[in-house]
Design a protein around this motif. Structure first.
Motif, PDB file in Angstrom:
ATOM      1  N   HIS A 157       0.816  -1.215   0.000  1.00  0.00           N
ATOM      2  CA  HIS A 157       0.000   0.000   0.000  1.00  0.00           C
ATOM      3  C   HIS A 157       0.853   1.270   0.000  1.00  0.00           C
ATOM      4  O   HIS A 157       0.336   2.355  -0.247  1.00  0.00           O
ATOM      5  N   LYS A 158       2.165   1.119   0.277  1.00  0.00           N
ATOM      6  CA  LYS A 158       3.062   2.274   0.171  1.00  0.00           C
ATOM      7  C   LYS A 158       3.158   2.759  -1.275  1.00  0.00           C
ATOM      8  O   LYS A 158       3.509   3.903  -1.523  1.00  0.00           O
ATOM      9  N   TRP A 159       2.843   1.867  -2.212  1.00  0.00           N
ATOM     10  CA  TRP A 159       2.940   2.206  -3.633  1.00  0.00           C
ATOM     11  C   TRP A 159       1.647   2.829  -4.151  1.00  0.00           C
ATOM     12  O   TRP A 159       1.521   3.067  -5.356  1.00  0.00           O
ATOM     13  N   ALA A 160       0.690   3.081  -3.279  1.00  0.00           N
ATOM     14  CA  ALA A 160      -0.620   3.556  -3.724  1.00  0.00           C
ATOM     15  C   ALA A 160      -0.512   4.865  -4.501  1.00  0.00           C
ATOM     16  O   ALA A 160      -1.144   5.031  -5.561  1.00  0.00           O
ATOM     17  N   LEU A 161       0.295   5.802  -4.033  1.00  0.00           N
ATOM     18  CA  LEU A 161       0.387   7.114  -4.671  1.00  0.00           C
ATOM     19  C   LEU A 161       0.959   7.015  -6.083  1.00  0.00           C
ATOM     20  O   LEU A 161       0.398   7.564  -7.036  1.00  0.00           O
ATOM     21  N   ILE A 162       2.062   6.267  -6.222  1.00  0.00           N
ATOM     22  CA  ILE A 162       2.704   6.204  -7.542  1.00  0.00           C
ATOM     23  C   ILE A 162       1.862   5.413  -8.537  1.00  0.00           C
ATOM     24  O   ILE A 162       1.740   5.779  -9.711  1.00  0.00           O
ATOM     25  N   LEU A 163       1.215   4.325  -8.078  1.00  0.00           N
ATOM     26  CA  LEU A 163       0.402   3.520  -8.991  1.00  0.00           C
ATOM     27  C   LEU A 163      -0.872   4.265  -9.420  1.00  0.00           C
ATOM     28  O   LEU A 163      -1.258   4.239 -10.601  1.00  0.00           O
ATOM     29  N   THR A 164      -1.520   4.936  -8.471  1.00  0.00           N
ATOM     30  CA  THR A 164      -2.726   5.700  -8.810  1.00  0.00           C
ATOM     31  C   THR A 164      -2.386   6.872  -9.720  1.00  0.00           C
ATOM     32  O   THR A 164      -3.106   7.161 -10.684  1.00  0.00           O
ATOM     33  N   SER A 165      -1.272   7.571  -9.427  1.00  0.00           N
ATOM     34  CA  SER A 165      -0.852   8.691 -10.275  1.00  0.00           C
ATOM     35  C   SER A 165      -0.548   8.213 -11.694  1.00  0.00           C
ATOM     36  O   SER A 165      -0.920   8.872 -12.675  1.00  0.00           O
ATOM     37  N   LEU A 166       0.120   7.055 -11.802  1.00  0.00           N
ATOM     38  CA  LEU A 166       0.434   6.507 -13.118  1.00  0.00           C
ATOM     39  C   LEU A 166      -0.837   6.131 -13.869  1.00  0.00           C
ATOM     40  O   LEU A 166      -0.950   6.376 -15.076  1.00  0.00           O
ATOM     41  N   MET A 167      -1.797   5.568 -13.155  1.00  0.00           N
ATOM     42  CA  MET A 167      -3.071   5.180 -13.777  1.00  0.00           C
ATOM     43  C   MET A 167      -3.807   6.412 -14.320  1.00  0.00           C
ATOM     44  O   MET A 167      -4.279   6.413 -15.469  1.00  0.00           O
ATOM     45  N   VAL A 168      -3.903   7.459 -13.521  1.00  0.00           N
ATOM     46  CA  VAL A 168      -4.595   8.683 -13.947  1.00  0.00           C
ATOM     47  C   VAL A 168      -3.848   9.329 -15.107  1.00  0.00           C
ATOM     48  O   VAL A 168      -4.456   9.802 -16.084  1.00  0.00           O
ATOM     49  N   PHE A 169      -2.521   9.334 -15.036  1.00  0.00           N
ATOM     50  CA  PHE A 169      -1.691   9.923 -16.096  1.00  0.00           C
ATOM     51  C   PHE A 169      -1.918   9.205 -17.433  1.00  0.00           C
ATOM     52  O   PHE A 169      -2.174   9.836 -18.462  1.00  0.00           O
ATOM     53  N   LEU A 170      -1.836   7.873 -17.419  1.00  0.00           N
ATOM     54  CA  LEU A 170      -2.027   7.096 -18.647  1.00  0.00           C
ATOM     55  C   LEU A 170      -3.456   7.234 -19.163  1.00  0.00           C
ATOM     56  O   LEU A 170      -3.692   7.321 -20.377  1.00  0.00           O
ATOM     57  N   LEU A 171      -4.411   7.239 -18.244  1.00  0.00           N
ATOM     58  CA  LEU A 171      -5.818   7.340 -18.638  1.00  0.00           C
ATOM     59  C   LEU A 171      -6.096   8.656 -19.370  1.00  0.00           C
ATOM     60  O   LEU A 171      -6.708   8.670 -20.439  1.00  0.00           O
ATOM     61  N   LEU A 172      -5.607   9.765 -18.808  1.00  0.00           N
ATOM     62  CA  LEU A 172      -5.851  11.068 -19.421  1.00  0.00           C
ATOM     63  C   LEU A 172      -5.123  11.200 -20.761  1.00  0.00           C
ATOM     64  O   LEU A 172      -5.683  11.704 -21.737  1.00  0.00           O
ATOM     65  N   ILE A 173      -3.883  10.721 -20.821  1.00  0.00           N
ATOM     66  CA  ILE A 173      -3.110  10.829 -22.060  1.00  0.00           C
ATOM     67  C   ILE A 173      -3.749   9.992 -23.169  1.00  0.00           C
ATOM     68  O   ILE A 173      -3.877  10.435 -24.314  1.00  0.00           O
ATOM     69  N   ASN A 174      -4.161   8.767 -22.832  1.00  0.00           N
ATOM     70  CA  ASN A 174      -4.770   7.896 -23.848  1.00  0.00           C
ATOM     71  C   ASN A 174      -6.087   8.468 -24.362  1.00  0.00           C
ATOM     72  O   ASN A 174      -6.376   8.408 -25.559  1.00  0.00           O
ATOM     73  N   LEU A 175      -6.907   9.020 -23.454  1.00  0.00           N
ATOM     74  CA  LEU A 175      -8.203   9.552 -23.871  1.00  0.00           C
ATOM     75  C   LEU A 175      -8.059  10.854 -24.650  1.00  0.00           C
ATOM     76  O   LEU A 175      -8.740  11.077 -25.650  1.00  0.00           O
TER      77      LEU A 175
END
Length: 225
Positions: free
Chosen positions: A65-83
């Motif tokens: 769960h320490k990785w929550a910030l980096i994984l969520t940020s990466l998910m939002v980043f990829l999602l916005l860029i792809n869309l």
């Protein structure tokens, strides 16, 4: 123009614009304020980030769960860029293999080094399943090592290939629709309907590929914690 010109990195006066296209999605995120919720849009964004974090952290132990910030940020980043890359006159950085590998390789290496630091014997034990016949040990170690090293390449290529194929299909069908508009309007209308359905499919692909990329990283992390 070649169909592949849309994947070349744009530049203006010799200055690459890829950094602008990567930082532009940040403008869509809510700015800092004294209040947690400032509008319906910020409420929707907070709910979406909460759901994404919950979904990504579900298969992980508490150590992960320490990785929550980096994984969520990466998910939002990829999602916005792809869309955003599906909009007209835009550029999708994730269609560049260098961009996808630059995201995949360091994060995969971080999960591997985490496992080697915290539980080296268990991490190395994945290279040789228990009960393997003696004659197969060298070959199996080689195969498992290769499959381990190919993970970041598979992550990057999967993301790039899916988005590139979708963009090419959209461009091919839209070119056919415009070309047939004057000669065969009925066929052109049919291809336009196919193009509309394909665009909806590509929106789904853009979201799914962002989720799959981060989900596989979280699963690699789970193996090493």
């Amino acid at each position: 123009l070649s169909f592949f010109d849309q994947f070349s990195s744009p530049s203006l006066l010799g200055i690459p614009l890829v950094l602008i296209s990567m930082t532009f999605p940040a403008l869509l995120l809510p700015s800092q304020d004294n209040r947690w919720v400032t509008s319906r849009l910020s409420t929707l964004q907070l709910w979406a980030v909460n759901q994404i974090t919950k979904q990504l952290m579900m298969p992980l132990d508490k150590k992960g769960h320490k990785w929550a910030l980096i994984l969520t940020s990466l998910m939002v980043f990829l999602l916005l860029i792809n869309l955003l890359g599906l909009l007209p006159y835009t550029f999708t950085p994730t269609t560049q293999l260098s961009m996808s590998l630059a995201l995949a390789f360091p994060l995969w290496l971080a999960t591997l080094l985490t496992g080697l630091r915290n539980q080296p014997s268990t991490t190395l034990g994945h290279l040789l399943p228990e009960g393997t016949p003696t004659l197969l040990i060298p070959a199996l170690i080689l195969i498992e090592t290769t499959s381990l090293l190919i993970r970041p390449i598979a992550l990057g290529v999967r993301l790039t290939a899916n988005l590139t194929a979708g963009h090419l299909l959209i461009q091919l069908i839209s070119t056919a629709t415009i070309s047939l508009m004057t000669t065969m309007p009925v066929v052109s209308l049919l291809t336009f309907m196919i193009l509309f359905l394909l665009t909806i499919l590509e929106v789904a692909v853009a979201m799914i590929q962002a989720y799959v990329f981060v989900l596989l990283l979280s699963l690699y992390l789970q193996e090493n914690i």
